[in-house]
Enzyme design. Structure first.
Site, PDB file in Angstrom:
ATOM      1  N   CYS A 107       0.852  -1.175   0.000  1.00 51.73           N
ATOM      2  CA  CYS A 107       0.000   0.000   0.000  1.00 51.73           C
ATOM      3  C   CYS A 107       0.900   1.241   0.000  1.00 51.73           C
ATOM      4  O   CYS A 107       2.084   1.134   0.299  1.00 51.73           O
ATOM      5  CB  CYS A 107      -0.926  -0.016   1.225  1.00 51.73           C
TER       6      CYS A 107
ATOM      7  N   CYS B 216       3.105   1.750   2.976  1.00 55.19           N
ATOM      8  CA  CYS B 216       4.219   0.821   3.097  1.00 55.19           C
ATOM      9  C   CYS B 216       5.380   1.273   2.228  1.00 55.19           C
ATOM     10  O   CYS B 216       6.539   1.210   2.625  1.00 55.19           O
ATOM     11  CB  CYS B 216       3.787  -0.583   2.685  1.00 55.19           C
TER      12      CYS B 216
END
Lengths: 365, 79
Positions: free
Chosen positions: B10, B13
């Site tokens: 994501c 991240c």
């Protein structure tokens, strides 16, 4: 690589180093408060003037005539857009601070070993305040299940966490009033509790992917962080940047479309399609809503305008819940840990609950 | 030292991975940065949220993008 022996002493160092900072932290908190207090007062003053401003702007500055379609739309937008954005700022900040008290780990610790019924209720409630994003649904799911949180209780959490989020509640409050917001929260909670309870009763543990149960999760991988008030306020500010920063274009677009509907779509237009008389409208709304993946920010202002034109509240509520609470991407993510049959049961039970809520409100209101 | 950034990919991240790499480059710490994207592996480390940062097997941060100063502190402590 370092050996493990060297770590305990290393983690002590920042700890003792942090102690002399304590008065400093207090000072920091005070400084935050000195910034925030006048901001809140300013917020209050501006918020109270929005309605007057929208009228003055539309008819005084733009010289639009009353009763025209365009002026209705403009007045609507100039009033609603800043109102909803301001509410968002305030509530996201507040919820951010509340959330700094809850972490997924704490929630797990509370839920582990709870009996099913109480567990479902607690899980649904904690779903509101625990910070959660759908991209960490899988590790969270595994963390819960592998450390003794019953499957049904885990689902209660997974249903309520995305469905009852602060953005949806703010928009509902701002555009529909507190009654509808309260109805949405309470029915959302009830659906999460009951759906989770049913999934628990169905004993579907066998439909988890096999690797999930083999994981021996190291519960509590990290020591609890000690947050100061300054940290919590900062957490709230970060939440504003994170959430409002991402969501504001959708809010504006949604309100702009809503304003268009408000001004140009004739009264009663939606009554035949989404009105109370059309019994099939509730399941249809859910059927359309589930695969739709829109955030609450974009969908709610449009829906508000539809209600004004004769759509029934229950139908609209069902549509919103299915758009926000059940999403296709979430199913794809959860497929990694759930076998298809359990995903189907999950979506089926929740969709059924939403349909019941829809009919209930169409009958009651 | 061995740094692992846990996250399926994501935006948060990726941002975390970028920050960690930046700090490592800036401080010249002798560290390898590894991104773990496999869900099974992530779950195996016992973290409840992503992104998470692990240094030498110890979880430093879960469920949020760490601040640069925090990463610096962890690196200094783990030396």
């Amino acid at each position: 690589m370092k050996t493990c022996d060297s770590q305990p002493c290393c983690t002590v160092i920042p700890d003792t180093g942090g102690r002399p900072d304590v008065p400093d932290e207090k000072f920091k908190t005070l400084r935050y408060l000195m910034y925030i207090a006048p901001m809140l007062v300013l917020w209050w003053l501006v918020y109270g003037q929005l309605e007057n401003f929208s009228r003055v702007f539309t008819y005084g500055i733009l010289h639009l005539q009353t009763g025209r379609r365009l002026s209705g739309a403009v007045e609507f937008f100039v009033f609603e857009a800043p109102k909803v954005l301001m509410l968002l700022l305030l509530v996201v900040f507040g919820v951010g601070i509340v959330r700094s008290f809850f972490t997924p780990e704490k929630t797990r610790a509370i839920l582990a070993g709870k009996r099913e019924s109480i567990g479902n209720v607690l899980a649904a409630l904690l779903g509101i305040v625990t910070p959660f994003c759908s991209c960490s649904a899988v590790p969270l799911f595994i963390g819960f299940v592998s450390t003794g949180v019953p499957l049904g209780v885990t689902f209660s959490f997974l249903i309520s966490a995305p469905m009852i989020n602060e953005v949806a509640v703010v928009l509902l409050y701002g555009l529909f009033g507190w009654k509808v917001a309260a109805i949405y929260i309470s029915t959302g909670l009830v659906i999460a509790m009951i759906a989770g309870w049913i999934i628990g009763k169905l004993r579907m543990e066998g439909y988890l992917e096999d690797w999930v149960l083999q994981i021996k999760s190291g519960a509590g991988g990290m020591a609890e962080e000690q947050l100061t008030w300054a940290d919590r306020i900062q957490y709230g500010i970060d939440a504003i940047r994170d959430i409002v920063g991402k969501v504001w274009p959708y809010v504006l677009a949604g309100i702009a479309i809503g304003a268009g509907i408000h001004g140009y779509v004739p009264e009663g237009f939606m009554a035949s399609i989404m009105g109370k008389g059309a019994w099939w409208s509730v399941p249809l709304a859910v059927l359309i809503g589930v695969p739709m993946y829109s955030n609450a920010a974009g969908i709610i202002p449009i829906v508000q305008a539809l209600i004004e034109k004769g759509a029934a509240l229950g139908t609209v509520l069902a549509f919103m819940m299915s758009v926000i609470g059940l999403s296709f991407p979430e199913a794809v993510i959860l497929r990694k840990v759930l076998k298809p049959r359990l995903i189907a049961v999950f979506f089926g039970v929740v969709a059924f609950g939403i349909i019941i809520v829809g009919y209930l409100f169409n009958i009651l209101m | 030292m061995d740094i692992k950034v846990l996250g399926p990919g994501c935006p948060k991240c990726q941002q975390t991975e970028k920050l960690v790499k930046e700090v490592v480059a800036e401080t010249g710490a002798p560290a390898t940065v590894e991104k773990v994207t496999d869900m099974m592996a992530i779950a195996g480390y016992g973290v409840f949220g992503t992104p998470a940062v692990m240094i030498d097997g110890e979880v430093k941060c879960v469920g949020k993008v760490p601040k640069k100063d925090d990463i610096k502190k962890w690196l200094a402590a783990a030396k």
